[in-house]
Structures are given as C-alpha cells and as structure tokens.
Design a protein around this motif. Structure first.
Motif, PDB file in Angstrom:
ATOM      1  N   LYS A 149     -15.976  12.107   7.306  1.00  0.00           N
ATOM      2  CA  LYS A 149     -17.273  11.617   7.777  1.00  0.00           C
ATOM      3  C   LYS A 149     -17.784  12.484   8.921  1.00  0.00           C
ATOM      4  O   LYS A 149     -18.958  12.860   8.945  1.00  0.00           O
ATOM      5  CB  LYS A 149     -17.126  10.185   8.294  1.00  0.00           C
ATOM      6  CG  LYS A 149     -17.280   9.115   7.244  1.00  0.00           C
ATOM      7  CD  LYS A 149     -17.197   7.757   7.870  1.00  0.00           C
ATOM      8  CE  LYS A 149     -18.372   6.906   7.475  1.00  0.00           C
ATOM      9  NZ  LYS A 149     -17.965   5.508   7.264  1.00  0.00           N
ATOM     10  N   GLU A 186     -10.763   2.644  -2.235  1.00  0.00           N
ATOM     11  CA  GLU A 186      -9.448   3.068  -2.733  1.00  0.00           C
ATOM     12  C   GLU A 186      -9.040   2.184  -3.892  1.00  0.00           C
ATOM     13  O   GLU A 186      -9.302   0.987  -3.891  1.00  0.00           O
ATOM     14  CB  GLU A 186      -8.369   2.942  -1.650  1.00  0.00           C
ATOM     15  CG  GLU A 186      -8.629   3.791  -0.435  1.00  0.00           C
ATOM     16  CD  GLU A 186      -9.526   3.098   0.559  1.00  0.00           C
ATOM     17  OE1 GLU A 186      -9.229   1.946   0.914  1.00  0.00           O
ATOM     18  OE2 GLU A 186     -10.536   3.712   0.948  1.00  0.00           O
ATOM     19  N   GLN A 194       0.854  -1.195   0.000  1.00  0.00           N
ATOM     20  CA  GLN A 194       0.000   0.000   0.000  1.00  0.00           C
ATOM     21  C   GLN A 194       0.879   1.229   0.000  1.00  0.00           C
ATOM     22  O   GLN A 194       1.776   1.340   0.817  1.00  0.00           O
ATOM     23  CB  GLN A 194      -0.856   0.044   1.275  1.00  0.00           C
ATOM     24  CG  GLN A 194      -1.618  -1.214   1.564  1.00  0.00           C
ATOM     25  CD  GLN A 194      -2.863  -1.256   0.743  1.00  0.00           C
ATOM     26  OE1 GLN A 194      -3.441  -0.235   0.430  1.00  0.00           O
ATOM     27  NE2 GLN A 194      -3.280  -2.457   0.394  1.00  0.00           N
ATOM     28  N   ARG A 222       5.229  -0.679   8.428  1.00  0.00           N
ATOM     29  CA  ARG A 222       4.802   0.627   7.936  1.00  0.00           C
ATOM     30  C   ARG A 222       6.048   1.503   7.877  1.00  0.00           C
ATOM     31  O   ARG A 222       6.700   1.722   8.891  1.00  0.00           O
ATOM     32  CB  ARG A 222       3.789   1.212   8.917  1.00  0.00           C
ATOM     33  CG  ARG A 222       2.971   2.337   8.394  1.00  0.00           C
ATOM     34  CD  ARG A 222       1.861   2.615   9.385  1.00  0.00           C
ATOM     35  NE  ARG A 222       1.655   4.017   9.545  1.00  0.00           N
ATOM     36  CZ  ARG A 222       0.799   4.751   8.826  1.00  0.00           C
ATOM     37  NH1 ARG A 222       0.088   4.180   7.895  1.00  0.00           N
ATOM     38  NH2 ARG A 222       0.671   6.037   9.037  1.00  0.00           N
ATOM     39  N   ASP A 225      -2.581  10.286   6.054  1.00  0.00           N
ATOM     40  CA  ASP A 225      -3.115   9.093   6.669  1.00  0.00           C
ATOM     41  C   ASP A 225      -4.529   8.890   6.164  1.00  0.00           C
ATOM     42  O   ASP A 225      -5.404   9.731   6.392  1.00  0.00           O
ATOM     43  CB  ASP A 225      -3.123   9.286   8.191  1.00  0.00           C
ATOM     44  CG  ASP A 225      -3.344   7.976   8.899  1.00  0.00           C
ATOM     45  OD1 ASP A 225      -2.941   7.880  10.052  1.00  0.00           O
ATOM     46  OD2 ASP A 225      -3.931   7.055   8.288  1.00  0.00           O
ATOM     47  N   LEU A 226      -4.735   7.754   5.507  1.00  0.00           N
ATOM     48  CA  LEU A 226      -6.045   7.524   4.900  1.00  0.00           C
ATOM     49  C   LEU A 226      -7.140   7.422   5.946  1.00  0.00           C
ATOM     50  O   LEU A 226      -8.241   7.958   5.774  1.00  0.00           O
ATOM     51  CB  LEU A 226      -5.979   6.242   4.063  1.00  0.00           C
ATOM     52  CG  LEU A 226      -7.238   5.884   3.301  1.00  0.00           C
ATOM     53  CD1 LEU A 226      -7.569   6.961   2.291  1.00  0.00           C
ATOM     54  CD2 LEU A 226      -7.071   4.561   2.590  1.00  0.00           C
ATOM     55  N   ARG A 227      -6.833   6.724   7.047  1.00  0.00           N
ATOM     56  CA  ARG A 227      -7.864   6.550   8.087  1.00  0.00           C
ATOM     57  C   ARG A 227      -8.272   7.883   8.659  1.00  0.00           C
ATOM     58  O   ARG A 227      -9.440   8.179   8.896  1.00  0.00           O
ATOM     59  CB  ARG A 227      -7.325   5.666   9.210  1.00  0.00           C
ATOM     60  CG  ARG A 227      -7.157   4.206   8.796  1.00  0.00           C
ATOM     61  CD  ARG A 227      -6.447   3.441   9.863  1.00  0.00           C
ATOM     62  NE  ARG A 227      -5.154   4.060  10.171  1.00  0.00           N
ATOM     63  CZ  ARG A 227      -4.117   3.398  10.652  1.00  0.00           C
ATOM     64  NH1 ARG A 227      -4.209   2.104  10.859  1.00  0.00           N
ATOM     65  NH2 ARG A 227      -2.990   4.009  10.919  1.00  0.00           N
ATOM     66  N   ASP A 228      -7.265   8.751   8.856  1.00  0.00           N
ATOM     67  CA  ASP A 228      -7.517  10.084   9.389  1.00  0.00           C
ATOM     68  C   ASP A 228      -8.415  10.886   8.443  1.00  0.00           C
ATOM     69  O   ASP A 228      -9.372  11.548   8.869  1.00  0.00           O
ATOM     70  CB  ASP A 228      -6.160  10.779   9.546  1.00  0.00           C
ATOM     71  CG  ASP A 228      -6.246  11.965  10.458  1.00  0.00           C
ATOM     72  OD1 ASP A 228      -5.669  13.003  10.125  1.00  0.00           O
ATOM     73  OD2 ASP A 228      -6.932  11.860  11.498  1.00  0.00           O
ATOM     74  N   LYS A 272     -10.543   9.772   6.182  1.00  0.00           N
ATOM     75  CA  LYS A 272     -11.910   9.250   6.141  1.00  0.00           C
ATOM     76  C   LYS A 272     -12.679   9.669   7.395  1.00  0.00           C
ATOM     77  O   LYS A 272     -13.846  10.080   7.326  1.00  0.00           O
ATOM     78  CB  LYS A 272     -11.888   7.715   6.042  1.00  0.00           C
ATOM     79  CG  LYS A 272     -11.344   7.219   4.707  1.00  0.00           C
ATOM     80  CD  LYS A 272     -11.842   5.848   4.346  1.00  0.00           C
ATOM     81  CE  LYS A 272     -10.947   4.757   4.767  1.00  0.00           C
ATOM     82  NZ  LYS A 272     -11.186   3.519   4.010  1.00  0.00           N
ATOM     83  N   LYS A 273     -11.975   9.588   8.545  1.00  0.00           N
ATOM     84  CA  LYS A 273     -12.636   9.923   9.813  1.00  0.00           C
ATOM     85  C   LYS A 273     -13.060  11.388   9.811  1.00  0.00           C
ATOM     86  O   LYS A 273     -14.193  11.722  10.134  1.00  0.00           O
ATOM     87  CB  LYS A 273     -11.652   9.645  10.950  1.00  0.00           C
ATOM     88  CG  LYS A 273     -12.301   9.391  12.280  1.00  0.00           C
ATOM     89  CD  LYS A 273     -11.317   8.814  13.262  1.00  0.00           C
ATOM     90  CE  LYS A 273     -10.205   9.839  13.541  1.00  0.00           C
ATOM     91  NZ  LYS A 273      -9.426   9.492  14.724  1.00  0.00           N
TER      92      LYS A 273
END
Lengths: 241, 346
Positions: B108, B124, A197, A223, B99-102, B104-105
């Motif tokens: 939303k 993605e 990724q 990571r 940061d992808l999670r960041d 998205k969070k």
C-alpha cells in the motif's frame, strides 16, 4: 394385337429364365466360396495348434510328443517367474520406503523422493535429471515454495547426492509441518477458534485456542515460527493471553 | 452512502447470475441473514439489485465493502478475465517467514506514494492465495472503480498472477509495488496467458499430472478392454501401431486432465528454406510468420490428435513442451532454438 401380346409374354419369360439362371450361378459361386473359407479356417486352426505345440515343446525342452509333460514344466517355470517378479517388486517397494529411489532414463535418471512423518507416508515428489553434459534438472513435481532452484545452484552439478539429501530434508520437513497443522485442525477443532492460519510453507502458524475445549471463548492466541526449513518443529512460539 | 458506491454495488450484483446472488451475498457477510430474508431473489435481477442497494444504504456500506464484493465475484468467476503470469527473482537464500501484515503495508505504501488516488483492497483465501484489487485514478481524478487490476499471489512462491486493467501505464507501477512488498529483486512477465486462472496455477505450481519414469507401481487405471468386434476372424492390422500411439501419447501427456489453455502462439523469425531449384533461397531476411493455435481447450485437443489419426505420434516438442516450459508464446529463431522472453527490472 394378340400376336404382339404373345411376343411380349415370351420375351418376359425369356428374361425371367435368364435371371433365374444367373441367380443359380451366383448361389453356386457363393456356396463354393463359403466352402473354401471353411476349409481355410480349418487349416488355420490346425496350423495354430501346431505352432502352440511347438512352443510347448521348446519350453518343456522335450523331444517330439505332446501331452502332460510340457505342461508341468511350463507350470514350474511360470511359478519361478512369479516368485522372481514378486521379490523384485518387494525390493522396489523397499526402496520406495527408504525415501529415495530412482530409475535410469535415456537422459539420465528420475528420482522419487517419498516423504513421511512419524510413520505415516505422505506422498512423493519426482525430480528428473539429465547427466550429460552436466547434471541438470529436466523436470520435477516439487512445489513452487520449496527453494529448488537455490538448492540446485548451490549443490549441482558437483554433488548430486548432497543435493538430493538436502532436498529430501526440505520436503520431509514441509510435509511434516503440513501434516501437523492438518492434524491440529482436525483433532483439536473444539479447542480452536476458527481455522489455523498458515502460509504456503506452513512455517508460520497462528491460531487462537482455549484449554477446556468446551467453552465459547478462546483467550489464548499462539504464533508458531519454524525457523529451520529442514525441521518440522517450531523454533519460536509466542503465546498471548 | 456515496452514490458512486451504490451504483457500483448495483452493477456488481447485476453481473452475478440470478441463482448465485444469495450465496454470494452470504459469503460477503455484510448484510445479515435477516436482511437477506427480506429480499425476493426470484424477481428480475434489476429489482433484486435495487433492493440489495437499499439494504446496503441502510447498513452504510463504503467503498471497502463494495470492493470486497467485487473481489468475491472475481474469485468465483475468474475466467471472465485474461490472466498473465509473472515471475519474481531474488538472489540470496533467506527463507523469510512472510508476514502478511508487512506485505500489505509495504504494498500500500509503495503504491500510494507513487499515486495518491488508488483504492487497494486485500482478501486472503484458504489456499494461501492473496487477492489484491486495485482501482486506478490519476493525480487529479479519484479512482475509477471500473478500471481495476487484480493480483493473485501465493505467499513464498515467486509467481504472481495479474489481470491488468485497460490502463497499460499502471502495470510497471504495480509490478514495482509487488517486488518491494514481497522482498524480491525483479519481476518479469512469463509468456503464459489464459482465461483459466486455475490452469495457470496448475502449470506453474506443477499440479498437473506429469508422467515420471519410476519403478514404484502406481495404480494403473484399468483400461476397458472392450473390443467392438468380438468376431475373432477380424484382425486389426494396425493394432501394434495404435497401441504404440496410445503409449507414446500417454508418456507425453500423462493420464490426468490437462490444464486449460486457449491458445498457443509461435512467432517465426527463420529464413525461408526451400527447394534449391526454386530461386528464392537467396533471400537472407527472415520470413516473418505468426502461427496461432486456438481452441476451447488446447492441450486436450493436442492430446487427442494422434489417437484420432490427425497427426503423427510423437507430436512436435514445440507443442508438447507447453506445460513444462510454462509458456504459450514462443519466438522461434534460426538454429538457436527457442528464444525465451527477456527480464524486466523496475
């Protein structure tokens, strides 16, 4: 009656004769024109030969007289030209290999930044600048995730050299990171669970792997963070098991 | 399973061309291979869709799965919608890691605090594209799954591609959420719109072929030197002119395929200029005029104008600057040149 019939026949014969005459005249004219065209062509060929001759004479730097001598001079002149062309091309190739080469344009200059990683050349990017009234970027082929505008705001118009050097660092680092990620994916695919990724700049890589390359489970997840945009080595690595 | 979800899935399957249905369901991955084997994909689409819905009911699909199928459909057929390009701005130079999670969070959270009734889904893709699907509701009604907006965002770039829903009032909210989630300051709409999403990406990411003056010998394509007339007696009078036109055209448009745009629009706000003998030159108000060029493939047709003899080479820079300026809507004012669009801050 018969008289009318005879008159009609006579008229027809007359008309036929006229037509034949006209056709013959037409043929004669055509033949005449053809002959003329042929003559003109011969003349043109002769003149062309003369012109070539004169050119040869000029090149050979001789006096009058044709034959083998201007050919030899022509051949050696041509050889010199070829050698010169080759050496200039090699010089330009050398410039390209150094990573920064340019060409003057009517607006200013166009720079070619070629990138490489550990001996493998990986493509080039272009920046076209104008110099009047100030050094300004006109067009470029730099990808959108490289902070080109920020670099330009910081270093241009004062220091073009510095700007190009920093941009080259960014580009080489990005290309190096991308190449490494591609190589990791390609050469260690049996060790990796799924794909690596990454993000656009390739400065965050995440993947799961195992050490043997043969088992089905991938117990480690890594990571890698590349903190410095101008370097192609990670600054932080987190491995979870 | 909810009836709304079932109907939505059925309608989405109906949109897919028949020969593509199986592959798309496989990409979706919600139905197992064994289940897909039981469906006869050669019958009418109506029957296929009903069978698929039945299988989804067996697997208890929810709105999230249905939304995912919708995203996949739009990813494969993005040209059914019209996309606009937006550019975000930030001051400061911190290269964030994204940061992808960041992301998205934050996205939303921002949307849901403003409007509770929204459905948000992400997917993605390999080329770092993040697809976001948003179905809008109102404070009193549940989200309408048929009134959706789609956003395509490539991380660490300032560009966002939005295909807005018919509800125009949702657009500022969407823009705000994007800016907050991606750590930028503001966002503005670029004057660039087209049906072909990939061409829009090519234009802003500079992936189309540009010609740069360089000494490095690029491999030149061997042009076919087949002359139609082998007869040497026929001389092309305009050979030089034709070659000049081809050369100039090549310099302007490059060698490769052009990005696909469907139209270019020029809004003229210039005063009317005429022969001084006519008495209209004293009209000081601008002569408002809108010129619109449309074509299935605008840039290719502009490229072929000069070689076809329909226009002089070089073409007007107003036409040739389209990919470089990344816009196809222009406002031309008096003497100051081309006027760019204005910034919109949330």
């Amino acid at each position: 009656g018969v008289l009318a019939h005879l008159e009609a026949l006579e008229a027809r014969a007359h008309a036929l004769a006229l037509r034949q005459e006209a056709a013959e005249q037409h043929e004669e004219e055509l033949a005449g024109l053809r002959a003329k065209a042929q003559e003109l062509r011969l003349r043109r060929d002769r003149l062309r030969a003369q012109v070539e001759l004169q050119q040869q004479q000029l090149l050979g730097n001789e006096g009058v007289a044709p034959s083998a001598e201007p050919d030899a001079a022509q051949r050696s002149a041509r050889a010199v030209l070829e050698w010169k062309t080759r050496s200039v091309q090699d010089l330009l190739q050398l410039f390209y290999l150094t990573g920064l080469s340019g060409k003057r344009t009517k607006h200013g200059a166009c720079f070619c930044l070629s990138t490489a990683y550990e001996g493998t050349y990986l493509g080039c990017f272009y920046v076209d600048v104008t110099v009047r009234p100030q050094v300004r970027i006109r067009r470029h082929s730099v990808p959108a995730f490289i902070p080109l505008q920020q670099l330009a705001a910081r270093h241009l118009p004062a220091d073009l050299k510095r700007f190009l050097s920093v941009l080259s660092d960014h580009l080489n680092a990005y290309v190096g990171r991308r190449y490494q990620a591609d190589q990791l994916q390609e050469r260690f695919s049996s060790h990796l669970g799924g794909t690596v990724q990454r993000n656009s700049l390739c400065n965050v890589l995440a993947f799961s792997y195992n050490t043997s390359g043969r088992s089905e489970s991938f117990p480690f997840s890594a990571r890698l963070l590349y903190g410095d945009p101008c370097r192609s080595l990670p600054t932080e690595a987190v491995v979870l098991c | 399973m909810d009836e709304i979800v079932a109907e939505y899935i059925r309608r989405t399957v109906l949109k897919i061309p028949r020969h593509e249905i199986k592959t798309m369901l496989q990409t979706w991955g919600f139905l197992s291979e064994a289940q897909l084997q039981t469906v006869n994909f050669h019958q009418t689409k109506d029957s296929v869709s009903r069978e698929v819905v039945q299988l989804c009911k067996d697997n208890s699909a929810d709105i999230k799965q249905a939304a995912l199928l919708d995203i996949i459909y739009n990813h494969v057929y993005p040209n059914k919608r019209i996309w606009s390009v937006y550019q975000m701005n930030k001051s400061g130079e911190e290269t964030d890691f994204f940061d992808l999670r960041d992301f998205k969070k934050k996205f939303k959270r921002r949307l849901q605090t403003a409007l509770k009734n929204v459905t948000i889904n992400f997917k993605e893709y390999e080329d770092n594209a993040i697809w976001i699907r948003i179905a809008w509701g109102t404070p009193y009604k549940k989200p309408n799954q048929y009134k959706t907006s789609y956003v395509v965002y490539h991380s660490q770039t300032p560009y966002v591609f939005i295909s807005a829903s018919v509800i125009r009032s949702t657009l500022p909210l969407l823009c705000q959420a994007l800016v907050v989630a991606s750590n930028y300051h503001d966002i503005r709409e670029m004057e660039l719109r087209s049906h072909c999403l990939n061409s829009l990406k090519d234009i802003v990411f500079k992936r189309y072929s540009q010609t740069f003056q360089t000494y490095y010998p690029r491999p030149l394509q061997e042009r076919n030197v087949t002359s139609e007339n082998v007869d040497l007696r026929i001389i092309q009078e305009n050979k030089n002119e034709k070659e000049r036109i081809l050369r100039v055209n090549r310099e302007v448009f490059g060698d490769g395929p052009q990005p696909k745009l469907e139209f270019a629009q020029y809004k003229l706000e210039t005063t009317f200029k005429s022969n001084p003998s006519l008495d209209v030159s004293d009209i000081k108000e601008p002569f408002r005029c809108l010129v619109k060029f449309s074509s299935p493939h605008l840039l290719e047709s502009l490229k072929s104008l000069a070689p076809a003899g329909l226009a002089d080479a070089p073409l007007s820079p107003l036409l040739t600057c389209i990919p470089q300026k990344a816009r196809n809507y222009f406002k031309i004012r008096e003497r100051k040149g081309i006027f760019p669009g204005s910034f919109v801050s949330p």
